[in-house]
Scaffold this active site. Structure first.
Site, PDB file in Angstrom:
ATOM      1  N   LYS A 141       0.869  -1.177   0.000  1.00  0.00           N
ATOM      2  CA  LYS A 141       0.000   0.000   0.000  1.00  0.00           C
ATOM      3  C   LYS A 141       0.907   1.228   0.000  1.00  0.00           C
ATOM      4  O   LYS A 141       2.113   1.114   0.267  1.00  0.00           O
ATOM      5  CB  LYS A 141      -0.921  -0.004   1.225  1.00  0.00           C
ATOM      6  CG  LYS A 141      -0.189  -0.062   2.552  1.00  0.00           C
ATOM      7  CD  LYS A 141      -1.166  -0.148   3.717  1.00  0.00           C
ATOM      8  CE  LYS A 141      -0.435  -0.230   5.057  1.00  0.00           C
ATOM      9  NZ  LYS A 141      -1.372  -0.321   6.197  1.00  0.00           N
ATOM     10  N   ASN A 144       3.566   1.846   2.661  1.00  0.00           N
ATOM     11  CA  ASN A 144       4.701   0.923   2.715  1.00  0.00           C
ATOM     12  C   ASN A 144       5.591   1.013   1.487  1.00  0.00           C
ATOM     13  O   ASN A 144       6.440   0.139   1.263  1.00  0.00           O
ATOM     14  CB  ASN A 144       4.201  -0.516   2.908  1.00  0.00           C
ATOM     15  CG  ASN A 144       3.607  -0.726   4.284  1.00  0.00           C
ATOM     16  OD1 ASN A 144       3.928  -0.002   5.225  1.00  0.00           O
ATOM     17  ND2 ASN A 144       2.733  -1.707   4.419  1.00  0.00           N
TER      18      ASN A 144
END
Length: 456
Positions: A141, A144
């Site tokens: 995502k 990250n």
């Protein structure tokens, strides 16, 4: 079983400012005393009891460490060292200080598809390395996907946070419900066997947001989001994708496929024309004979998305040049979202109360049953005790009688013993008399014999 250094981490590292925090982890900037190099120290709170939900289990920490120890790639965060104390496991990680990719791109006025794919290619390279080792990240995502250093001409992508990453073993079916709802694959939502394909779905969602600033499946509630994912309910709204190439849309379509087996793999994604020939596609020939122009994607919506995705604004506000009206609208939207969140929390609390009431009633019924069972067991135990007491008294009486009989026998034995001793003495006396009589007779006989000899 992984082994960690059982030493005080602060004997080797100077701890600095906090960089971020999660439910059971805190990340702090640190400096190695020996080398002077800077790192990030991730303090993971250990779960003390297996039945507790506070902290991270030893098994989960070891899995994350084992995976980090196995990987070494320019687009993935690296592990330097691991320490352990009574309460925490401390991971000493590569310091990734460039911030999130989406925040960096949102600072730009516009973005070409070529620029977008240059970063996406790095993401794909990192995931390709992971998948070559049968490692699924499961939490890809924007938060990250970080930049090692944003103040360089070509910033390098770094994939971080391997807290729920897993090694996918052939023949071992693996199921779990985890990840961030907005980015999870349908097989996670439906609790079906999981594999590397789940990461490819997340890449599809990330690409969609990168090119449009809109989230394909995000609903008003978590349940609505999960329903949209399960139904693969999305489209390419002209409002968001009017300036996006068809090949880019095709790339996304091949990733947002419900059946994991039909979803594009990481190797196939790297060979997709949108990734391989982006430079040629960035030039569009206009039908009206105007000079060809490069496709440019407005980042306004991406800015809005990054603002909404963060719970609070960063200390260094990169959005200070927004128009006043935009700021007011953002604040209004944030306030509305807070109200919706409060409403969701209220509903969630009501559901929790109902669940707790149900659990209480179930436990109360169970306690009643257990109480009746225990009462019955106690009655049986009392009866057994009464029987035991009666047997004990009977045994005591029998023992007493036996002692009386034994004492009587003992007295009789002593009398007989005395009589025997008296008889023995009498017999001994009589034997002595007989012996003396015999000796006397023998002497008389001998004396008589001598007299006969004299007569002859």
């Amino acid at each position: 079983m992984s082994t960690f250094r059982q030493e005080n981490v602060e004997d080797h590292y100077e701890m600095g400012e906090e960089l971020g925090s999660g439910q059971f982890a805190i990340v702090r900037k640190c400096r190695e005393k020996k080398s002077g190099l800077e790192y990030a120290a991730k303090f993971i709170k250990k779960r003390r009891l297996s039945s507790s939900r506070r902290g991270v289990s030893r098994e989960e920490i070891e899995r994350e460490v084992d995976i980090l120890r196995e990987i070494q790639h320019s687009n993935i965060i690296t592990l330097h060292d691991v320490f352990e104390n009574k309460t925490d496991v401390v991971l000493i990680l590569e310091l990734v200080s460039g911030g999130e990719l989406f925040d960096f791109l949102a600072e730009k006025e516009s973005l070409t598809e070529e620029e977008a794919t240059q970063f996406l290619k790095q993401i794909l390279d990192g995931v390709h390395y992971l998948h070559s080792k049968r490692i699924a990240h499961f939490d890809l995502k924007p938060e990250n996907i970080m930049l090692l250093d944003k103040n360089v001409p070509n910033p390098r992508i770094k994939l971080i946070d391997f807290g729920i990453a897993h090694k996918i073993e052939a023949g071992n079916e693996f199921k779990n419900i985890f990840g961030t709802p907005e980015f999870v694959a349908p097989e996670i939502v439906n609790y079906e066997p999981l594999g590397l394909e789940a990461d490819m779905w997340s890449i599809g969602v990330i690409t969609y947001i990168l090119l449009s600033g809109a989230s394909p499946f995000l609903g008003e509630t978590k349940q609505e989001t999960l329903t949209n994912i399960s139904a693969v309910n999305y489209d390419f709204d002209e409002e968001y994708f009017s300036n996006t190439s068809e090949l880019a849309k095709d790339f996304i379509r091949r990733l947002l496929v419900k059946d994991p087996k039909k979803r594009m793999t990481i190797a196939q994604s790297l060979e997709h024309p949108w990734i391989k020939v982006i430079k040629r596609r960035n030039v569009r020939n206009e039908d009206n004979g105007k000079k060809p122009e490069r496709r440019r994607l407005k980042t306004t919506r991406l800015k809005e998305y990054t603002i909404k995705s963060h719970s609070s604004m960063p200390p260094n506000n990169t959005y200070i040049n927004f128009e006043r009206f935009s700021k007011v609208m953002e604040e209004v939207a944030a306030a509305e979202e807070s109200l919706r969140e409060m409403e969701r929390n209220k509903k969630s609390f009501q559901e929790d109360i109902e669940a707790l009431r149900s659990i209480y009633e179930e436990k109360e019924s169970w306690y009643k049953e257990e109480n009746e069972s225990i009462s019955q067991d106690l009655r049986q135990i009392r009866q057994e005790l009464q029987k035991t007491e009666a047997l004990k008294k009977q045994a005591q009486e029998e023992t007493k009688n036996a002692l009386l009989v034994a004492n009587g026998l003992k007295r009789r034995y002593r009398k007989l013993e005395n009589r025997y001793e008296a008889l023995a003495k009498q017999v001994a006396s009589e034997m002595k008399f007989v012996q003396e009589l015999v000796r006397s007779m023998e002497q008389e006989k001998l004396q008589g014999g001598e007299g006969d000899c004299g007569i002859r």
